[in-house]
Design a protein around this motif. Structure first.
Motif, short mmCIF file in Angstrom:
data_model
loop_
_atom_site.label_atom_id
_atom_site.label_comp_id
_atom_site.label_asym_id
_atom_site.label_seq_id
_atom_site.Cartn_x
_atom_site.Cartn_y
_atom_site.Cartn_z
N ASN A 138 0.86 -1.18 0.00
CA ASN A 138 0.00 0.00 0.00
C ASN A 138 0.90 1.24 0.00
O ASN A 138 2.11 1.15 0.20
N LEU A 139 0.31 2.39 -0.20
CA LEU A 139 1.08 3.63 -0.33
C LEU A 139 1.83 3.97 0.95
O LEU A 139 2.95 4.50 0.91
N GLN A 179 1.36 4.80 -6.81
CA GLN A 179 0.27 3.86 -7.07
C GLN A 179 0.66 2.81 -8.10
O GLN A 179 0.31 1.63 -7.96
N GLU A 180 1.39 3.23 -9.13
CA GLU A 180 1.83 2.27 -10.14
C GLU A 180 2.73 1.21 -9.53
O GLU A 180 2.63 0.02 -9.85
N VAL A 233 2.90 0.25 -6.30
CA VAL A 233 2.13 -0.62 -5.40
C VAL A 233 1.33 -1.64 -6.21
O VAL A 233 1.25 -2.83 -5.86
N ASP A 234 0.72 -1.18 -7.31
CA ASP A 234 -0.05 -2.10 -8.15
C ASP A 234 0.83 -3.23 -8.68
O ASP A 234 0.41 -4.40 -8.71
N GLN A 238 7.00 9.50 -4.66
CA GLN A 238 5.89 8.71 -4.12
C GLN A 238 4.57 9.17 -4.73
O GLN A 238 3.74 8.36 -5.13
#
Length: 610
Positions: free
Chosen positions: A568-569, A588-589, A591-592, A583
């Motif tokens: 997660n972030l 998000q990219e 973490v995905d 960050q």
């Protein structure tokens, strides 16, 4: 420790703690004092002025010698969310006006400029019209004509002390012996500056030196041992050799490109950009491929020919492993390299005093090559640094057992004397080994008492004896007379039997020389999939952003992501080199990717352009 500086270090640059003397340097400059900073490549010199720039009011002006170096620094800063720019010949006029506007509005925090532009009357007037917080003079060794990379414009930068006496100034360099340091203090008017000298040791670099015996074949064997998934630099003495080696590597499946001053500027620019922005590229170059190298993930630097000074060798080999991960410096040398370098110096247009200094520097490199002791100790001693044996060079891992070579050396010196100190190495060896040639018989040298007294050694072994005697000061080479070997004053004691001589083995274990610590990281199957997915994503993102891949993330950041596998972030905080700006932009990219690989165990979509 200054909490404001520590917060900038963490939030902007993504690092948890300062290294070495960084905190003290930042505190010194941020509080308005002058500083001289000597810190090895990869030691974090840039942060020493970038963080004070963000702490002080006004714009920090950074003097930098190369356009490529400026652009890389600016790209790195902008990726970290810092307002930075460079002014040079490649910047269009409308952009220059916008930069000037941003400076006057207090928006821009760092401005990179070449010394030639900074000393111009027009730019000096401009500087008087703006609020300046700090002057940082990078690559300050360029001020010294006794060092390397001399740039005469650097010697004019002392005017800053008189024009802007209340603005702190700092000089930074990765390589400077005592003479160069004295020039920095003198020409830059930094006599009252606090000097910070960090250890010049690069513990992540493994040093290995091998005797040249079909150098291109040896180089190819070395590079093959590193694999096809690494970036590296190969240095050669001549343009012709650069072209030949680049072609050889290409023919053997490597992505190799040449770089030398004889190539068209557009080609050089394209090749430097390719090396900076792509993975797994090997550039084969002369020393024209110099200070603009800011790529952190270079895994090896190979010298196919002997460099002309230990300072050059240190700086060039130091372009490997700037990210702190394992890297290799590989040097292949022969006596002919030493002779060629000395000949170039003798034929040059420098003063006799400067020629003498440069000749001594070449001799020091030969001593580094021939030493049987720790190479790192000898290398660091050049910068007045005392160290213990490193345990991380070829001589430390496989210590050469020296032998009593007094009789062999006496045979060699006697033969040189009998030949009236008039013959080159190859001919002296022919006589020692009793070679029955027309030339030897015609000159009557087959009648000498030293003829055939060294038949038990091969040509290669005698060449090793000659090199070690030259490196030890027992023989010299007369460059103006057929490269003839000649006795020195020091040889008399050996000839008279008053001094015992110990040499390193004449035959070297090739396997031991070519061995080196593994640079690969052991990962699980899933970790390796994540690593490869991150590299693919990074390449696509760098292409989309028109920046080098390492500006997006360095390999150490990828390693940290693989190790911590953030889900997660919030878990991105604490990842090496991942500041708040990155960050926000990439979090998000990333973490995905991690979730897809480690939770769902499916192939992720790494095409950010889809």
């Amino acid at each position: 420790m200054n909490t404001h500086a520590l917060q900038i270090l963490h939030d902007t640059f993504g690092y948890q703690n300062f290294r070495g003397q960084q905190a003290d340097i930042v505190e010194c400059v941020a509080t308005g004092n002058h500083a001289i900073v000597l810190m090895p490549t990869g030691g974090g010199k840039s942060l020493c002025y970038q963080i004070p720039a963000l702490m002080r009011a006004g714009v920090t002006i950074v003097v930098s010698p190369l356009i490529a170096l400026m652009d890389d620094q600016v790209a790195n800063l902008q990726a970290a969310g810092v307002a930075a720019a460079a002014v040079h010949s490649g910047i269009p006029s409308e952009k220059l006006h916008a930069i000037a506007h941003d400076i006057r509005q207090g928006v821009l925090k760092l401005l990179y400029v070449a010394p030639e532009r900074l000393v111009s009357e027009r730019f000096v007037r401009f500087m008087h019209s703006i609020d300046i917080g700090l002057f940082a003079i990078d690559e300050a060794h360029c001020v010294s004509q006794w060092g390397h990379d001399f740039r005469p414009e650097y010697q004019q930068l002392g005017f800053l002390a008189h024009e802007f006496p209340h603005i702190p100034r700092m000089a930074l360099t990765a390589t400077a012996d005592e003479e160069t340091r004295a020039d920095i203090r003198h020409y830059l008017q930094l006599q009252d500056a606090q000097t910070f000298v960090s250890s010049f040791d690069r513990p992540n670099i493994f040093y290995q030196v091998i005797e040249k015996n079909n150098g291109k074949k040896q180089l190819l064997q070395f590079i093959k041992s590193q694999g096809h998934q690494v970036s590296g630099i190969v240095y050669c003495l001549s343009r012709k050799r650069v072209e030949e080696v680049a072609l050889l590597l290409q023919e053997n499946g490597f992505n190799a490109i040449p770089y030398h001053a004889g190539l068209d500027m557009a080609v050089r620019t394209r090749h430097q950009k390719q090396f900076s922005q792509e993975d797994n590229v090997i550039v084969v170059a002369t020393v024209a491929f110099g200070m603009g190298i800011d790529k952190p993930d270079v895994r090896f630097v190979a010298h196919l020919d002997m460099p002309k000074s230990i300072e050059h060798f240190y700086q060039e080999s130091g372009r490997a492993g700037r990210d702190g991960l394992p890297a290799i410096s590989w040097l292949c040398y022969g006596l002919n390299d030493w002779v060629l370098l000395r000949q170039r110096i003798q034929d040059g247009e420098a003063s006799s005093m400067q020629k003498q200094i440069e000749l001594q520097k070449v001799d020091a490199v030969l001593s580094l090559c021939e030493t049987a002791t720790c190479r790192r100790q000898l290398l660091l001693a050049q910068f007045d640094e005392v160290s213990e044996p490193c345990g991380h060079c070829d001589n430390c891992l496989e210590t050469p057992v020296r032998f009593d070579a007094t009789e062999l050396v006496q045979k060699l010196l006697s033969c040189v004397y009998r030949l009236k100190q008039n013959c080159a190495t190859s001919y002296v060896i022919d006589v020692l080994r009793g070679k029955d040639s027309d030339w030897v018989r015609r000159l009557g040298h087959d009648k000498l008492s030293t003829f055939n007294i060294g038949a038990d050694l091969s040509d290669k072994e005698w060449r090793s004896v000659v090199r070690q005697c030259v490196a030890g000061g027992l023989l010299s080479v007369n460059l103006s007379h057929n490269q003839a070997l000649q006795l020195t004053e020091a040889s008399k004691a050996v000839l008279k039997g008053e001094q015992q001589l110990w040499l390193r083995p004449l035959k070297r274990d090739k396997k031991a020389v070519l061995s080196a610590p593994k640079t690969t990281v052991l990962r699980t199957e899933r970790q390796e999939r994540l690593w490869q997915a991150l590299r693919t994503w990074r390449k696509a993102r760098a292409l989309a952003d028109s920046v080098p891949a390492y500006v997006v993330f360095a390999d150490r950041t990828l390693d940290s992501l693989v190790e911590h596998a953030p889900q997660n972030l919030a878990q991105l905080d604490g990842i090496y080199g991942l500041g708040s700006s990155k960050q926000a932009k990439y979090g998000q990219e990333i973490v995905d990717l991690c979730v897809n690989i480690l939770q769902n165990d499916v192939e992720p979509n790494t095409d950010i352009l889809a």
